[in-house]
Design a protein around this motif. Structure first.
Motif, short mmCIF file in Angstrom:
data_model
loop_
_atom_site.label_atom_id
_atom_site.label_comp_id
_atom_site.label_asym_id
_atom_site.label_seq_id
_atom_site.Cartn_x
_atom_site.Cartn_y
_atom_site.Cartn_z
N SER A 30 0.83 -1.21 0.00
CA SER A 30 0.00 0.00 0.00
C SER A 30 0.86 1.25 0.00
O SER A 30 0.38 2.33 -0.34
N GLN A 31 2.14 1.12 0.37
CA GLN A 31 3.06 2.26 0.38
C GLN A 31 3.95 2.31 -0.87
O GLN A 31 4.84 3.13 -0.96
N TYR A 32 3.71 1.41 -1.80
CA TYR A 32 4.53 1.31 -3.01
C TYR A 32 3.80 1.90 -4.22
O TYR A 32 2.60 1.68 -4.38
N PRO A 33 4.55 2.59 -5.11
CA PRO A 33 3.99 2.82 -6.44
C PRO A 33 3.93 1.47 -7.14
O PRO A 33 4.78 0.61 -6.92
N MET A 34 2.90 1.28 -7.95
CA MET A 34 2.72 0.00 -8.65
C MET A 34 2.59 0.26 -10.14
O MET A 34 2.11 1.32 -10.55
N GLY A 35 2.99 -0.72 -10.92
CA GLY A 35 2.90 -0.51 -12.35
C GLY A 35 2.91 -1.78 -13.16
O GLY A 35 2.98 -2.88 -12.61
N TRP A 36 2.79 -1.59 -14.47
CA TRP A 36 2.81 -2.69 -15.42
C TRP A 36 3.86 -2.42 -16.49
O TRP A 36 4.00 -1.29 -16.96
N PHE A 37 4.57 -3.47 -16.84
CA PHE A 37 5.53 -3.46 -17.93
C PHE A 37 5.17 -4.61 -18.86
O PHE A 37 4.41 -5.51 -18.47
N ARG A 38 5.71 -4.58 -20.06
CA ARG A 38 5.45 -5.69 -20.98
C ARG A 38 6.70 -5.98 -21.80
O ARG A 38 7.53 -5.10 -22.01
N GLN A 39 6.77 -7.21 -22.27
CA GLN A 39 7.89 -7.63 -23.10
C GLN A 39 7.39 -8.51 -24.22
O GLN A 39 6.82 -9.59 -23.96
N ALA A 40 7.58 -8.05 -25.43
CA ALA A 40 7.22 -8.82 -26.62
C ALA A 40 8.43 -9.65 -27.05
O ALA A 40 9.57 -9.31 -26.72
N PRO A 41 8.21 -10.72 -27.80
CA PRO A 41 9.32 -11.57 -28.24
C PRO A 41 10.36 -10.76 -29.01
O PRO A 41 10.03 -9.99 -29.91
N GLY A 42 11.62 -10.91 -28.62
CA GLY A 42 12.71 -10.24 -29.30
C GLY A 42 12.87 -8.78 -28.95
O GLY A 42 13.71 -8.09 -29.54
N LYS A 43 12.08 -8.29 -28.01
CA LYS A 43 12.15 -6.88 -27.63
C LYS A 43 12.46 -6.73 -26.15
O LYS A 43 12.30 -7.67 -25.37
N GLU A 44 12.91 -5.55 -25.77
CA GLU A 44 13.19 -5.28 -24.37
C GLU A 44 11.89 -5.02 -23.61
O GLU A 44 10.88 -4.63 -24.19
N ARG A 45 11.96 -5.23 -22.30
CA ARG A 45 10.82 -4.93 -21.46
C ARG A 45 10.57 -3.42 -21.48
O ARG A 45 11.50 -2.63 -21.39
N GLU A 46 9.29 -3.03 -21.60
CA GLU A 46 8.97 -1.62 -21.69
C GLU A 46 7.87 -1.24 -20.70
O GLU A 46 7.01 -2.05 -20.34
N PHE A 47 7.91 0.01 -20.29
CA PHE A 47 6.92 0.55 -19.37
C PHE A 47 5.57 0.66 -20.05
O PHE A 47 5.48 1.04 -21.23
N VAL A 48 4.51 0.34 -19.31
CA VAL A 48 3.14 0.47 -19.82
C VAL A 48 2.36 1.51 -19.02
O VAL A 48 1.84 2.47 -19.58
N ALA A 49 2.28 1.31 -17.71
CA ALA A 49 1.49 2.21 -16.87
C ALA A 49 1.94 2.09 -15.43
O ALA A 49 2.49 1.06 -15.04
N ALA A 50 1.69 3.13 -14.64
CA ALA A 50 2.02 3.10 -13.21
C ALA A 50 1.03 3.97 -12.45
O ALA A 50 0.39 4.86 -13.02
N ILE A 51 0.95 3.70 -11.14
CA ILE A 51 0.06 4.45 -10.27
C ILE A 51 0.79 4.72 -8.95
O ILE A 51 1.50 3.85 -8.45
N SER A 52 0.63 5.91 -8.43
CA SER A 52 1.30 6.27 -7.19
C SER A 52 0.74 5.46 -6.02
O SER A 52 -0.32 4.84 -6.12
N TRP A 53 1.45 5.50 -4.88
CA TRP A 53 1.01 4.70 -3.75
C TRP A 53 -0.37 5.13 -3.27
O TRP A 53 -1.15 4.32 -2.79
N SER A 54 -0.70 6.41 -3.42
CA SER A 54 -2.00 6.91 -2.98
C SER A 54 -3.09 6.69 -4.01
O SER A 54 -4.28 6.82 -3.71
N GLY A 55 -2.69 6.40 -5.24
CA GLY A 55 -3.66 6.29 -6.33
C GLY A 55 -4.01 7.63 -6.94
O GLY A 55 -4.81 7.69 -7.87
N GLY A 56 -3.38 8.69 -6.45
CA GLY A 56 -3.73 10.02 -6.92
C GLY A 56 -3.09 10.43 -8.22
O GLY A 56 -3.51 11.43 -8.83
#
Length: 122
Positions: A30-56
């Motif tokens: 609950s005190q951590y920012p959380m997020g999503w990353f993705r990795q397609a075949p043959g590509k580097e992992r990339e940022f998708v979305a994130a949310i602050s610990w408060s959700g704000g």
């Protein structure tokens, strides 16, 4: 042991929707920012979305802005990624992350989930 467990991946046709979930094993997140990353075949992992610990505050990659929505339910220690208007180029393994926004680690230790496959067919 601290864990992030993703679910909700699958196969969908272009234009369809999926909702990914990431359940954290401890209320510590609950005190951590959380997020999503993705990795397609043959590509580097990339940022998708994130949310602050408060959700704000939320953050998105340009490629998904306006199509994806990240949210969190602190009572359930769960983060969601609603994905609409999916495209074949969204096909990847999606990873949940605790601790960073984009390339910046804001809280340590940092944690990653095991990944969930999303496949979008044309």
């Amino acid at each position: 042991q601290v864990q992030l467990v993703e679910s909700g991946g699958g196969s969908v046709q272009a234009g369809g929707s999926l909702r990914l979930s990431c359940a954290a094993s401890e209320r510590t997140f609950s005190q951590y920012p959380m997020g999503w990353f993705r990795q397609a075949p043959g590509k580097e992992r990339e940022f998708v979305a994130a949310i602050s610990w408060s959700g704000g505050a939320t953050f998105y990659a340009d490629s998904v802005n306006g199509r994806f929505t990240i949210s969190r339910d602190s009572a359930k220690n769960t983060v969601y990624l609603q994905m609409n208007s999916l495209k074949p180029e969204d096909t990847a393994v999606y990873y949940c992350n605790a601790g960073r926004i984009r390339s910046t680690v804001l809280r340590r230790p940092e944690y990653w989930g095991q990944g969930t496959q999303v496949t979008v067919s044309s």
